[in-house]
Every structure is written in structure tokens, then in C-alpha cells.
Design a protein around this motif. Structure first.
Motif, PDB file in Angstrom:
ATOM      1  N   ALA A 103       0.834  -1.197   0.000  1.00 28.86           N
ATOM      2  CA  ALA A 103       0.000   0.000   0.000  1.00 28.86           C
ATOM      3  C   ALA A 103       0.869   1.248   0.000  1.00 28.86           C
ATOM      4  O   ALA A 103       1.983   1.256   0.545  1.00 28.86           O
ATOM      5  N   PHE A 104       0.371   2.322  -0.620  1.00 30.99           N
ATOM      6  CA  PHE A 104       1.075   3.606  -0.608  1.00 30.99           C
ATOM      7  C   PHE A 104       0.071   4.710  -0.922  1.00 30.99           C
ATOM      8  O   PHE A 104      -0.937   4.484  -1.597  1.00 30.99           O
ATOM      9  N   PRO A 105       0.312   5.933  -0.436  1.00 28.68           N
ATOM     10  CA  PRO A 105      -0.601   7.041  -0.712  1.00 28.68           C
ATOM     11  C   PRO A 105      -0.332   7.647  -2.088  1.00 28.68           C
ATOM     12  O   PRO A 105       0.794   7.602  -2.592  1.00 28.68           O
ATOM     13  N   ILE A 106      -1.386   8.199  -2.690  1.00 23.58           N
ATOM     14  CA  ILE A 106      -1.236   8.973  -3.921  1.00 23.58           C
ATOM     15  C   ILE A 106      -1.862  10.337  -3.689  1.00 23.58           C
ATOM     16  O   ILE A 106      -2.752  10.500  -2.860  1.00 23.58           O
TER      17      ILE A 106
ATOM     18  N   MET B 136       4.322  -0.943   3.568  1.00 24.40           N
ATOM     19  CA  MET B 136       3.757   0.395   3.424  1.00 24.40           C
ATOM     20  C   MET B 136       4.806   1.429   3.804  1.00 24.40           C
ATOM     21  O   MET B 136       5.716   1.152   4.588  1.00 24.40           O
ATOM     22  N   PRO B 137       4.688   2.634   3.270  1.00 23.04           N
ATOM     23  CA  PRO B 137       5.543   3.727   3.717  1.00 23.04           C
ATOM     24  C   PRO B 137       4.889   4.464   4.881  1.00 23.04           C
ATOM     25  O   PRO B 137       3.664   4.445   5.031  1.00 23.04           O
TER      26      PRO B 137
ATOM     27  N   TRP C 147       9.982   2.995   4.610  1.00 16.20           N
ATOM     28  CA  TRP C 147       9.240   1.793   4.225  1.00 16.20           C
ATOM     29  C   TRP C 147       9.410   0.742   5.313  1.00 16.20           C
ATOM     30  O   TRP C 147      10.527   0.486   5.765  1.00 16.20           O
ATOM     31  N   GLY C 148       8.281   0.141   5.701  1.00 20.70           N
ATOM     32  CA  GLY C 148       8.329  -0.880   6.733  1.00 20.70           C
ATOM     33  C   GLY C 148       7.472  -2.077   6.392  1.00 20.70           C
ATOM     34  O   GLY C 148       6.597  -2.025   5.519  1.00 20.70           O
ATOM     35  N   ILE C 149       7.741  -3.185   7.072  1.00 21.58           N
ATOM     36  CA  ILE C 149       6.939  -4.406   6.961  1.00 21.58           C
ATOM     37  C   ILE C 149       5.944  -4.396   8.113  1.00 21.58           C
ATOM     38  O   ILE C 149       6.314  -4.184   9.266  1.00 21.58           O
TER      39      ILE C 149
END
Length: 506
Positions: A52-55, A109-110, A337-339
Motif C-alpha cells: 500500500a502507498f498514498p497517492i 507500506m511507507p 518503508w516498513g513491513i
């Protein structure tokens, strides 16, 4: 760095405080072990990951094509398929929190200005063991000092994206106005030096605001002479101060800056509606409403060569106030960035994260899209739109390279210095490191006070830091309300944690 990243830096000052206040240590993973691996890792079957990541704009119509191309590489190299999950930034925090509360599948995800919050809420797992097993590309790409700066209670919970790791206070100005009035910028070394330049612009262009803020930001948001120590509530002046934490808003320097800004505002040197402005700073420049704005100057943000940057309409000249650049924990951990603790396949998640930092094809896909469809290669590392494709009709144009792992190995867009990432590396290497580099504040024990302080700051800071109100009358009220809200308790707790951090790192 695109406009939305500069805007994001300014808008999230208050958000940092509120996010910190909402943190919860009940699920804290500090010192814990990685999540249990799923059966697909053990059996050798294809592992599916959700990333997942934001836009910051509309969903690109070709996102599914990007995912397909990424998976061709990931399947071949690490036996992984990823589901790319873009989420509108306006819904990012809420949706991610719902995914954690419901146990929904989420592997990578960041965190954007919320690294410590994600840790204290138990959303990220420790990565030290996984980095040693599967993160050789990450370790090779990152300076060990910057990787260590992400440690919390001795453990690494996230990996910094490859971008500028430091900054210099600076200002960017309309070059045509500088030339028109033969304005000398050679002696600009600090904020106070701007006054004569701003007056010259005001005299020559009475309908143009000499100094403007970004949307929802103050003049001082992009002028800092201190380590903010995560949230501005207790700072280190001069990035040292003998490691003594002080209340920024109660310092003599802050009061002097407010009085100067008030004088500038009354003299018409600052945008009249600065405290309520809803226009992007560059848009104000391009529409002839503004002359200059302050910014954190670094090669990656400005894409400058010899201090100059071209916008779509107006040529700009950028001046860095001071040298050398300075690096603090906040510059390292602003995008990580992490798990996640939801992941059932942390080993495979780390293998894919490692590709984001070491595989040029993965990097280019996530940052720029598909060659021939979204870009064409002009030279060894420079790209541009293919014929018939532009900013408006491209099916993949995120303008968020700073978010995707290692943009240093990706192509450079036409019009940008081809050696930009070499210059950013040199910039990072030349940075003076804050005495508190690597310290991360845990706000859990003072989250109630931080929430109350955030409300006070949202009421007073913006009008004060744009010169819109008289600091003689309002600053004492601001300081009194900060004390009532509990800022002394927050500073005391931050000092205690900093002292403990110093002892543990001796």
C-alpha cells in the motif's frame, strides 16, 4: 521534487503533533520478533504480497499495467506477486488504521511523517534480522549512519527512502524581477537579510506580494535553525545546545522573528491573506501575485544547477542561506518503508523491499511507468514523454519518486540535471549531523498534553508566523496557553528520553 512534496512538508507540521498524540503503545512491537511466516514461504509456492502507498492525485488509469510488469520481475527473481494498493492521501491514515484493526492483508507500506506513530501503534515489525538475511541491496544503498538513525529502542523498524538526507534554509525568487531592478542577492545569508530585497520588489511592483507562504503554511515553516526532535515541542537550537531541550516558542530568537515578520507584514512585504492562503506558492508566483518563498534548499528538491530552477511559466533563482547542510533524524525518517505486523510473509516482504532499492527496472516502473507507453529513453539515464503523451493524458504520472525506495537508480526526467542524484549524494555526505541524530521521541506518556498543545498551536501559530497579528499582544497569550496545555511536561519528558538515549549510545 514535485510541488506536492514541497506542499506536503508545509501542511504536515500540525499533523505531526496530532498523529503523535494519537499514538498508542498497547500493541508496541519494540524488541519483538518478526511475524510468523506464511506457508507459501516454506513450501516454495508463489507468495502474494499487498503493498500500500498514498497517492496525491487521481488514481492512474494504468496502475494495473504497472502491477503486471512489476510482477513479471518479482515472480522471476523472488517468486512473489504483489498487489499494488494506492490510497488517496486524504484517506490514507484512516484506511490504513482500518486495515490494521480488521487484520486485513497488508505487507509493506511507507510512513510519511508518522514513523514513530506507526511503531508505537504496533503497526511495524523490527527489521534487523530480515535486513541481514534479505536486505543486502538496501544495506549497500544506504549510508549506515542513516540506517542507524531509524533505530527506536535499538531496533530498525523502517528503511529510509533514498532522497536528500539534509537541508539548507533558502529562498527562491523570480529571476526576471531580480534582473529588472538589478537586485543584489550575493549577501543573503539568513532570513533577516531579505528585508532590503523585499522592499525593492515592493517599490517596483506594488501589486505583487514580495514574500509568500505555501498553502496552509507559515513563513517560518521552511526556515529552521534547530532540530525539531520529531514534533517541534521541545527543540535543540543550533542542532546542539549541549543537548538541552528548550521551548521553541519561548525563545528570544522566535520572538525576534515574529516582530520582524509583523513589521514586514505591515510594510506590505508579506502576502496580505498569508494566514488564510489556499494557493500553492508556485501558482502565486506564476499568476504574478508573488515574488519569492522560503524553502528547504537541496538539489533533489530544487533540481537546481548553479542555483536556478525553471517552473512552467517563470524562471526562478534559488539561494541557499547557509552552508554546510544539516541532517537530523526528521530528515531521515520523514519517508520510511516498513513491513507491517499484519504480514504473514515478512521474509518475502523484505525480499521485495530489497528489489525496490536494488533493481533498476522495478524502480523505474514504480516511479515512471512503462517504457514506450509512459516514457521514452533519450540518453543513458534521461527520459521524456513518448510522442503524443503528455502530463495530462499519461496513464501513469504519480510525481512521487521520492516515495518509492531508491530513486537514485532510476531515470531522470528531461529538463532535470542528469547528474542530480550524484549531487544529492554529495550533498548528503557534506551534511553536518545534529547532535541528536538517531533520537526518536516516544510521545505515548504525554499524548493527552500533545493533543491539547496541538489545539493551541493551530489557533495561534499561523497568524503569528505570517505577521498577521501583533506578537506583543498575542505571543504572551500563546505561551500562557501552551503552559496550560502542558508543554513543560512534554519538554521534561523529551529531555528525559534524550538523556537516556545519550547514555545508551555512549
Amino acid at each position: 521534487m514535485p510541488k506536492n512534496r514541497r506542499l506536503l512538508n508545509a501542511l504536515l507540521i500540525i499533523a505531526i503533533l496530532l498523529l503523535s498524540a494519537c499514538s498508542n503503545s498497547s500493541n508496541n512491537n519494540n524488541g519483538g520478533t518478526t511475524a510468523e511466516s506464511g506457508p507459501s514461504e516454506e513450501s516454495g509456492e508463489l507468495t502474494e504480497l499487498t503493498v500500500a502507498f498514498p497517492i496525491f492525485a487521481a488514481l492512474p488509469k494504468d496502475m494495473s499495467l504497472i502491477e503486471e510488469e512489476v510482477n513479471k520481475i518479482a515472480e522471476e527473481k523472488i517468486n512473489v506477486r504483489v498487489k499494488l494498493l494506492p490510497i488517496s492521501f486524504s484517506n490514507w491514515t484512516q484506511q490504513v488504521n482500518l486495515m490494521f484493526s480488521s487484520g486485513e492483508k497488508l505487507d509493506l507500506m511507507p510512513t510519511i511523517y508518522a514513523y514513530n506513530t506507526a511503531i508505537t501503534q504496533g503497526q511495524l515489525i523490527p527489521l534487523d534480522e530480515l535486513l541481514n538475511k534479505h536486505g543486502e541491496g538496501i544495506i549497500a544503498a544506504l549510508d549506515s549512519a542513516y540506517l542507524d538513525a531509524s533505530r527506536v529502542d535499538g531496533a530498525i523498524f523502517g528503511v529510509p527512502t533514498m532522497h536528500e538526507m539534509a537541508y539548507v534554509n533558502g529562498i527562491t525568487m523570480r529571476e526576471d524581477i531580480l534582473e529588472k531592478y538589478q537586485i543584489d542577492t550575493s549577501k543573503l545569508r539568513k532570513l533577516e537579510d531579505l528585508e532590503e530585497v523585499l522592499k525593492a520588489v515592493k517599490n517596483g511592483e506594488p501589486n505583487m506580494a514580495p514574500l509568500i507562504p505555501a498553502t496552509g503554511a507559515s513563513i517560518l515553516d521552511n526556515y529552521q535553525t534547530f532540530d525539531r526532535l520529531d514534533n517541534h515541542l521541545g527543540v535543540l537550537p543550533g542542532f546542539d545546545n549541549g543537548l538541552k531541550v528548550v521551548d521553541l516558542y519561548g525563545t528570544e530568537e522566535y520572538a525576534e522573528q515574529l516582530h520582524m515578520l509583523r513589521r514586514w507584514y505591515q510594510d506590505g512585504l508579506i502576502l496580505k491573506d498569508a494566514s488564510t492562503n489556499q494557493m500553492n506558492a508556485q501558482d502565486l508566483i506564476d499568476s504574478n501575485r508573488g515574488f519569492a518563498f522560503l524553502l528547504n534548499a537541496h538539489p533533489g528538491a530544487l533540481q537546481f544547477e548553479e542555483g536556478e530552477k525553471k517552473s512552467n511559466k517563470v524562471s526562478m533563482k534559488t539561494i541557499a542561506f547557509s552552508d554546510p547542510p544539516v541532517s537530523s533524524t526528521a530528515h531521515i525518517t520523514n519517508t520510511m518503508w516498513g513491513i507491517t505486523s499484519n504480514s504473514k510473509s515478512p521474509d518475502k516482504a523484505m525480499e521485495f523491499l530489497n528489489l525496490m532499492y536494488s533493481d533498476k527496472n522495478i524502480s523505474n516502473l514504480l516511479i515512471w511507468g512503462i517504457e514506450g507507453k509512459h516514457y521514452k529513453v533519450l540518453s543513458e539515464n534521461v527520459i521524456d514523454f513518448p510522442e503524443g503523451v503528455n502530463e495530462q493524458n499519461s496513464g501513469y504520472r504519480l510525481n512521487a519518486g521520492w516515495m518509492f525506495g531508491n530513486q537514485f537508480i532510476a531515470y531522470v526526467w528531461q529538463g532535470t540535471d542528469p547528474d542530480i542524484w550524484g549531487k544529492v549524494k554529495q550533498f548528503n555526505e557534506s551534511a553536518v549531523k545534529s547532535k541528536a541524530l538517531g533520537f526518536t521521541f516516544d510521545p505515548t506518556s504525554v499524548k493527552t498534553e500533545i493533543a491539547a498543545i496541538g489545539n493551541v498551536i493551530s489557533q495561534y501559530r499561523l497568524p503569528l508566523e505570517t505577521g498577521s497579528i501583533d506578537p506583543d499582544n498575542v505571543l504572551p497569550k500563546f505561551l500562557d496557553n501552551l503552559k496550560i496545555a502542558g508543554i513543560d511536561k512534554v519538554i521534561e519528558e523529551k529531555q528525559r528520553q534524550l538523556d537516556q538515549w545519550v547514555k545508551s549510545n555512549q
